[in-house]
Scaffold this active site. Sequence first.
Site, PDB file in Angstrom:
ATOM      1  N   TYR A  95      -5.606   6.092  -7.286  1.00  0.00           N
ATOM      2  CA  TYR A  95      -5.926   5.835  -5.884  1.00  0.00           C
ATOM      3  C   TYR A  95      -7.365   5.351  -5.808  1.00  0.00           C
ATOM      4  O   TYR A  95      -8.303   6.140  -5.828  1.00  0.00           O
ATOM      5  CB  TYR A  95      -5.733   7.121  -5.076  1.00  0.00           C
ATOM      6  CG  TYR A  95      -6.193   7.077  -3.638  1.00  0.00           C
ATOM      7  CD1 TYR A  95      -5.483   6.367  -2.676  1.00  0.00           C
ATOM      8  CD2 TYR A  95      -7.338   7.762  -3.229  1.00  0.00           C
ATOM      9  CE1 TYR A  95      -5.884   6.345  -1.351  1.00  0.00           C
ATOM     10  CE2 TYR A  95      -7.752   7.746  -1.900  1.00  0.00           C
ATOM     11  CZ  TYR A  95      -7.029   7.034  -0.971  1.00  0.00           C
ATOM     12  OH  TYR A  95      -7.435   7.020   0.341  1.00  0.00           O
ATOM     13  N   TYR A 103       0.845  -1.206   0.000  1.00  0.00           N
ATOM     14  CA  TYR A 103       0.000   0.000   0.000  1.00  0.00           C
ATOM     15  C   TYR A 103       0.872   1.245   0.000  1.00  0.00           C
ATOM     16  O   TYR A 103       1.738   1.422   0.858  1.00  0.00           O
ATOM     17  CB  TYR A 103      -0.913  -0.024   1.218  1.00  0.00           C
ATOM     18  CG  TYR A 103      -2.132   0.858   1.069  1.00  0.00           C
ATOM     19  CD1 TYR A 103      -3.293   0.370   0.480  1.00  0.00           C
ATOM     20  CD2 TYR A 103      -2.145   2.167   1.534  1.00  0.00           C
ATOM     21  CE1 TYR A 103      -4.424   1.156   0.355  1.00  0.00           C
ATOM     22  CE2 TYR A 103      -3.275   2.966   1.407  1.00  0.00           C
ATOM     23  CZ  TYR A 103      -4.411   2.459   0.822  1.00  0.00           C
ATOM     24  OH  TYR A 103      -5.528   3.253   0.703  1.00  0.00           O
TER      25      TYR A 103
END
Lengths: 328, 392
Positions: B346, B296
């Site tokens: 994103y 991440y």
Amino acid sequence: MAEQEWMSEVRAKVGREYGRVYAWDEVNAPMIRQWCEVMGVDNPLYTDADYAATTEFGGIVAPPAMLQAWCLEGLHANNYAPGSTDENPYEVLKTMEAHGMPSVVAVNSDLAFERYVKLGEKLYYTTKLEAIGEEKTTALGTGFFVTLIMSFFSQKPEGDEKVGQLTFRVFKFRAANVPTAAKADDKDSAPAVHKIKRPKPGMSDDTRFYWEGANAGKLMIQRCTCCSTLRHPPAPVCIKCHSFDWDTVQASGKGSVYSFVVMHYPEVPPFDYPNPVGLIELDEGVRIIAGLVGVKRDQIKIGQRVQVEFQSFDDGELILPMFRPVAA
Amino acid sequence: MTDKSLSGRAAIAGLGVTEFSKNSGRTELRLAMEATLSALADAGIDPSEVEGFSSYTMDKVPEYEIARLLGCKNVKFFSQIPHGGGGACAPLLHAAMAVATGVAKTVVVFRAMNERSWYRFGSGTYGFGSTPIFENVNYGWYMPYGFHTPAAWVGMFAQRYMHEYGATSEDFGRVSVAVRDFAATNPAAFFYGKPITLADHQASKWVAEPLRLLDCCQESDGAVAMVITSVERARDLKQKPVIIKAGSQGIAEGQQSMTSFYREGISDLPEMGVVANELYAQSGLGPDAFQTAVLYDHFTPFVLPQLEEFGFCKRGEAKDFIRSGEHARGGKLPINTHGGQLGEAYIHGMNGVAEAVRQVRGTAVNQVADVENVLVTAGTGVPTSGIILGVA
């Protein structure tokens, strides 16, 4: 301050007259009736032919305030009546826009009348760029007041006759970065912009003592009365022994910087930037987040000794503990 | 492996993604439906067969509306995972558990958002009200100071990490440069054809020191959906099955959401350690088993402790791993081969799961050779999750 060079190009246009914009229709009863209906005007002079015939005008006249309506473009933008000019009296606004003044607000719209206009008259108007003021800063931002005068005429075989005029003034500006309250003595300013305050902390029965302590200029820490463990952030129960019993102790206010950030972006009102924020490890052993004062952004160091002080914000509505570097 | 193990029981059989953009120009519900229908078509499963859903609590598209529009008649399982990007892998875990236990034969996971055009998480403005619910009180420690963006909260951990281990802004920059290199060759990435240099990174403006602009991910619109079913069924479907070999969520000691500043140390990610231990225990795999990983990357600094928590390097040595380029194209463990959230888009981490699916299938645009297992992690600094995907 010397004026920007591009403004001379703008100022050169002051005094310029722009061509005619014609009315689509001659002054007529149906449009008057509809305008009166929409505006809630019930004067029979405008709508009742029999009554109007008995007045000094001898027939229906148009409401003076309707003057601008006759020459409007209609439902679709830039759809002016045949023969109208395609010059744009607002061309100077476009130049200002190109130089960083994108915002506009209308500030004056004053109508003046020479006489009533009657059914059957055919109207047009011309526009003059009347004035551009000196650069002004108001609560809205920095820019220029631009004044246009539209003169309305009735077409006559013996020579066109002026029937009224509209003075229209706009403020073309670059918006202020941070909205601030307008000064009471600033006559040119728009109504005061609501002053943005710091967010208030959410409070609960578990945390109220901390903020009440801050209001009294004291930095308070929660303590388990069963095992004496200090804790922050406050909680209803001890993290070590799970006792619900607690009291508080006043911290020395001394500590050191455990970590920190310097906030730059986005700039959110009402905070000042750069905005340094520290994770402070108090000498009592707990950590708290607080603003840093009296520091340069590139001189903050982890381990730096700091001391609490209480700062008042928003006219005393909010008291926050802040930390200032002190000698080791 | 016991019968109770989750490992190898469920597989991702279908994948659907919309384009990623700064303004999708359509509703989130529509994005969710486009991705979901695409995933079902990819799998070759009829929409009416879907029996379960899992997504994020932050997703504004309700599963019942997707179920209604799909024509589902028999939905027996639905769940939502809290804590933003920390939920990126957990919907897969929940889906796999529902499938492995037989509660639902086919589960759709999804994330659809117009984050960029509708909300913007990084704006620094939130509707934290005055009622004493936990969240309002908790963020009350930060909001009055203007300490109110994810970048700033991450910066607080990053500053301490740098102090303790000698990592530098350039090390964070090396993460950014490597993923932007992958994005540059991924036509689906916002930064397709736009690689950056370390000098570009160092010249980018401060957002929240020690984070620069190029340490921060994008804000994006888009949606991703996947279809999870049993491994047996997946073998008979259109696509090569992507086996869910392990899944876990993670909360560790002293955990909060973005503000775990009160732990003994703040230079590690113990919740990711919880996930790592469970993933390795379930799968029987270790750090050497992965050819690539999706770590991440909402902000670059947290990539470093993730490498440490999963044992790709020792504590404090992620900077050395990165300085050697092991995380980059051609390295020992290329990470975020789609370009990551820094480079592709994103979508709250779900686009990273999608990349792992493609790497296992062998269809990634930046395909790594001989992929057998891919690690995927979810949001860092929050209660989190992770999964291992692999070939049968």
